[in-house]
Design a protein around this motif. Structure first.
Motif, PDB file in Angstrom:
ATOM      1  N   GLY A   1       0.727  -1.199  -0.035  1.00 38.68           N
ATOM      2  CA  GLY A   1       0.189   0.295  -0.065  1.00 38.68           C
ATOM      3  C   GLY A   1       0.789   1.424  -0.035  1.00 38.68           C
ATOM      4  N   ALA A   2       1.797   1.330   0.745  1.00 37.32           N
ATOM      5  CA  ALA A   2       3.098   2.285   0.892  1.00 37.32           C
ATOM      6  C   ALA A   2       3.424   3.117  -0.674  1.00 37.32           C
ATOM      7  N   ILE A   3       4.062   1.582  -0.733  1.00 37.48           N
ATOM      8  CA  ILE A   3       4.479   1.789  -2.487  1.00 37.48           C
ATOM      9  C   ILE A   3       3.946   2.244  -3.480  1.00 37.48           C
ATOM     10  N   ALA A   4       2.524   1.451  -3.737  1.00 37.32           N
ATOM     11  CA  ALA A   4       1.254   2.124  -4.156  1.00 37.32           C
ATOM     12  C   ALA A   4       1.722   3.756  -3.754  1.00 37.32           C
ATOM     13  N   ALA A   5       1.047   3.845  -2.941  1.00 35.30           N
ATOM     14  CA  ALA A   5       1.175   5.416  -2.349  1.00 35.30           C
ATOM     15  C   ALA A   5       1.736   6.149  -2.668  1.00 35.30           C
ATOM     16  N   ALA A   6       3.515   5.794  -2.863  1.00 36.67           N
ATOM     17  CA  ALA A   6       4.451   6.214  -3.595  1.00 36.67           C
ATOM     18  C   ALA A   6       4.487   6.253  -4.844  1.00 36.67           C
ATOM     19  N   ARG A   7       4.357   5.741  -4.779  1.00 40.78           N
ATOM     20  CA  ARG A   7       4.203   5.394  -6.974  1.00 40.78           C
ATOM     21  C   ARG A   7       3.399   6.667  -7.255  1.00 40.78           C
ATOM     22  N   GLN A   8       1.737   7.141  -6.392  1.00 36.18           N
ATOM     23  CA  GLN A   8       1.310   7.764  -7.343  1.00 36.18           C
ATOM     24  C   GLN A   8       1.228   9.305  -6.989  1.00 36.18           C
ATOM     25  N   THR A   9       1.761   9.268  -5.845  1.00 37.34           N
ATOM     26  CA  THR A   9       2.897  10.900  -6.023  1.00 37.34           C
ATOM     27  C   THR A   9       3.930  11.004  -6.991  1.00 37.34           C
ATOM     28  N   TYR A  10       4.867  10.402  -7.026  1.00 35.46           N
ATOM     29  CA  TYR A  10       5.570  10.606  -7.520  1.00 35.46           C
ATOM     30  C   TYR A  10       4.775  10.718  -9.390  1.00 35.46           C
ATOM     31  N   ASP A  11       4.278  10.169  -9.949  1.00 32.82           N
ATOM     32  CA  ASP A  11       3.996   9.908 -11.270  1.00 32.82           C
ATOM     33  C   ASP A  11       3.217  11.161 -11.019  1.00 32.82           C
ATOM     34  N   ARG A  12       2.017  11.805 -10.196  1.00 30.08           N
ATOM     35  CA  ARG A  12       1.556  13.203 -10.313  1.00 30.08           C
ATOM     36  C   ARG A  12       2.636  14.072 -10.097  1.00 30.08           C
ATOM     37  N   GLU A  13       3.653  13.734  -9.266  1.00 30.71           N
ATOM     38  CA  GLU A  13       5.089  15.457  -9.303  1.00 30.71           C
ATOM     39  C   GLU A  13       5.647  14.781 -10.491  1.00 30.71           C
TER      40      GLU A  13
END
Length: 145
Positions: free
Chosen positions: A129-141
């Motif tokens: 879950g944390a990795i999925a959230a980090a990916r979303q944040t990275y992709d958004r940025e």
């Protein structure tokens, strides 16, 4: 290749003793060290972990593995089983029945690896879950509007 990837590759080559290119000859020690990289690649492969965990529970048949390991094709399962058997991590036993019954069992060296594989898969489950959230944040940025 980026400078960072080059640095990481150089570090891995230094740790394993692998030559950075196919032209540089290997010493006997380097050839053994490269086998370490190959073994880590094999046991850390996308499908190998699931197969080894399943086979560590006792004899398992091809069709059982096919059902248990989501997304694996018959061909990839066959190739992975063959490679794990070749590496001495699985034992293949053919029972003389019609049709032939084939079972795969983890060898003692695979059983030794089992606890590490369970720890790795548990870690992945806890942190997915944390990795999925980090990916979303990275992709958004890093996505240009």
């Amino acid at each position: 290749m980026s400078q960072r990837n080059t640095d990481v590759s150089a570090q891995l080559n230094a740790l394993t003793g692998c030559a950075p290119d196919a032209v540089t000859p290997f010493t006997p020690g380097q050839a053994r060290a490269c086998t370490v990289r190959e073994v880590l690649d094999r046991v850390g492969g996308k499908w190998s972990i699931g197969i080894l965990v399943a086979a560590s529970q006792g004899p398992v048949r091809f069709t059982e593995l096919e059902r248990q390991i989501e997304g694996i094709s018959r061909r990839m399962l066959t190739l992975t089983l063959r490679n794990l058997e070749r590496d001495g991590l699985l034992e293949r036993r053919v029972h003389p029945t019609v049709p032939p019954k084939v079972e795969y069992t983890a060898t003692p060296i695979a059983l030794e690896l089992y606890e590490s594989l369970v720890a790795l898969t548990s870690w992945a489950e806890r942190h997915r879950g944390a990795i999925a959230a980090a990916r979303q944040t990275y992709d958004r940025e890093h996505t240009t509007p």
